[in-house]
Design a protein around this motif. Structure first.
Motif, PDB file in Angstrom:
ATOM      1  N   UNK A  31       0.816  -1.226   0.000  1.00 14.31           N
ATOM      2  CA  UNK A  31       0.000   0.000   0.000  1.00 14.31           C
ATOM      3  C   UNK A  31       0.840   1.262   0.000  1.00 14.31           C
ATOM      4  N   UNK A  32       1.968   1.232   0.709  1.00 14.19           N
ATOM      5  CA  UNK A  32       2.811   2.426   0.832  1.00 14.19           C
ATOM      6  C   UNK A  32       3.689   2.666  -0.398  1.00 14.19           C
ATOM      7  N   UNK A  33       3.809   1.668  -1.242  1.00 12.49           N
ATOM      8  CA  UNK A  33       4.661   1.805  -2.430  1.00 12.49           C
ATOM      9  C   UNK A  33       3.868   2.382  -3.589  1.00 12.49           C
ATOM     10  N   UNK A  61       0.978  -8.861  -9.342  1.00  6.35           N
ATOM     11  CA  UNK A  61       0.505 -10.201  -9.684  1.00  6.35           C
ATOM     12  C   UNK A  61       1.464 -10.883 -10.656  1.00  6.35           C
ATOM     13  N   UNK A  62       1.918 -10.125 -11.649  1.00  2.00           N
ATOM     14  CA  UNK A  62       2.873 -10.674 -12.615  1.00  2.00           C
ATOM     15  C   UNK A  62       4.231 -10.943 -11.957  1.00  2.00           C
ATOM     16  N   UNK A  63       4.570 -10.117 -10.971  1.00  2.78           N
ATOM     17  CA  UNK A  63       5.805 -10.337 -10.219  1.00  2.78           C
ATOM     18  C   UNK A  63       5.753 -11.683  -9.486  1.00  2.78           C
ATOM     19  N   UNK A 114       6.802 -13.163  -0.852  1.00  5.46           N
ATOM     20  CA  UNK A 114       5.994 -14.333  -1.203  1.00  5.46           C
ATOM     21  C   UNK A 114       5.437 -15.015   0.041  1.00  5.46           C
ATOM     22  N   UNK A 115       6.285 -15.245   1.033  1.00  5.63           N
ATOM     23  CA  UNK A 115       5.844 -15.907   2.262  1.00  5.63           C
ATOM     24  C   UNK A 115       4.795 -15.057   2.982  1.00  5.63           C
ATOM     25  N   UNK A 116       5.005 -13.745   3.018  1.00  9.55           N
ATOM     26  CA  UNK A 116       4.042 -12.849   3.673  1.00  9.55           C
ATOM     27  C   UNK A 116       2.689 -12.895   2.967  1.00  9.55           C
ATOM     28  N   UNK A 117       2.705 -12.893   1.648  1.00  6.95           N
ATOM     29  CA  UNK A 117       1.460 -12.880   0.884  1.00  6.95           C
ATOM     30  C   UNK A 117       0.695 -14.197   0.983  1.00  6.95           C
ATOM     31  N   UNK A 123      -6.338 -10.224  -0.831  1.00  9.89           N
ATOM     32  CA  UNK A 123      -5.666  -9.635  -1.979  1.00  9.89           C
ATOM     33  C   UNK A 123      -6.345 -10.042  -3.287  1.00  9.89           C
ATOM     34  N   UNK A 124      -6.307  -9.145  -4.262  1.00  6.72           N
ATOM     35  CA  UNK A 124      -6.914  -9.421  -5.556  1.00  6.72           C
ATOM     36  C   UNK A 124      -6.216 -10.568  -6.275  1.00  6.72           C
TER      37      UNK A 124
END
Length: 205
Positions: A31-33, A61-63, A114-117, A123-124
């Protein structure tokens, strides 16, 4: 039709954007980025971000697809290389553990992200994350399944859960290594996980 040179340039630009985005988001959160910050970090114009990705969410998402795709490819390559060398399925799993550690050592910011997500549900891109996660786990499942089929591994193994546990073990152990035990070498960490894989923690031989 896009020329080869143009395609190569675009891929190089997208790689810069991936690297900029993953570093910034790991540092300060999604969000902050801002897109402006991503463009500045990548050394490109803001319009270049939108030329390659419709939005910040699409870029992220592509990342995820890109990063987990690299991990999946490295795991698969390790298993195939072991097979070509005549190694066992346990050898292949061990090689995959090392490949996972090498990946995480090379892309620590992506791994943290990745682990956090994985633990977020609002998330969408959650469905995309589940798909790419399963692609990585499926590579390990294939090796486990082959090991059961040839009698090397027990038929009692819960293949989906064991595969997920092995991938999770590498991710968590590697993040712990980098965050709390950075003085340890990759070889040292790999050796410790290898002993777990081969059931030698209890001292039995």
């Amino acid at each position: 039709m896009e020329s080869s040179a143009s395609s190569t340039r675009r891929e190089a630009t997208r790689q810069k954007l991936y690297e900029a985005a993953v570093t910034l988001i790991a540092e300060q959160g999604f969000s902050a980025t801002t897109v402006d910050e991503i463009a500045e970090r990548a050394g490109v114009a803001k319009g270049t971000v939108y030329y390659n990705f419709a939005s910040k969410s699409v870029l992220f998402e592509e990342l995820l697809r890109h990063g987990v795709g690299l991990l999946t490819a490295s795991l698969k390559d390790a298993a195939e290389r072991t097979a070509l060398e005549g190694g066992s399925k346990v050898d292949a799993l061990d090689a995959m553990i090392r490949a996972g550690l090498l990946f995480i050592d090379r892309y620590p910011a992506f791994t943290q992200l990745y682990v956090a997500e994985l633990w977020r549900t609002n998330r969408a891109w959650q469905s995309t994350l589940m798909v790419v996660r399963q692609q990585a786990v499926a590579v390990v499942e294939d090796v486990l399944r082959a090991g059961v089929a040839n009698g090397e591994l027990s038929e009692e193994i819960d293949i989906p859960l064991t595969a997920a546990a092995l991938v999770g073990m590498v991710l968590v152990a590697a993040l712990d290594w980098q965050s709390f035990q950075p003085e340890r070498s990759l070889d040292d960490v790999h050796a410790a996980l290898s002993r777990l894989l081969q059931g030698r923690v209890s001292g039995s031989r």
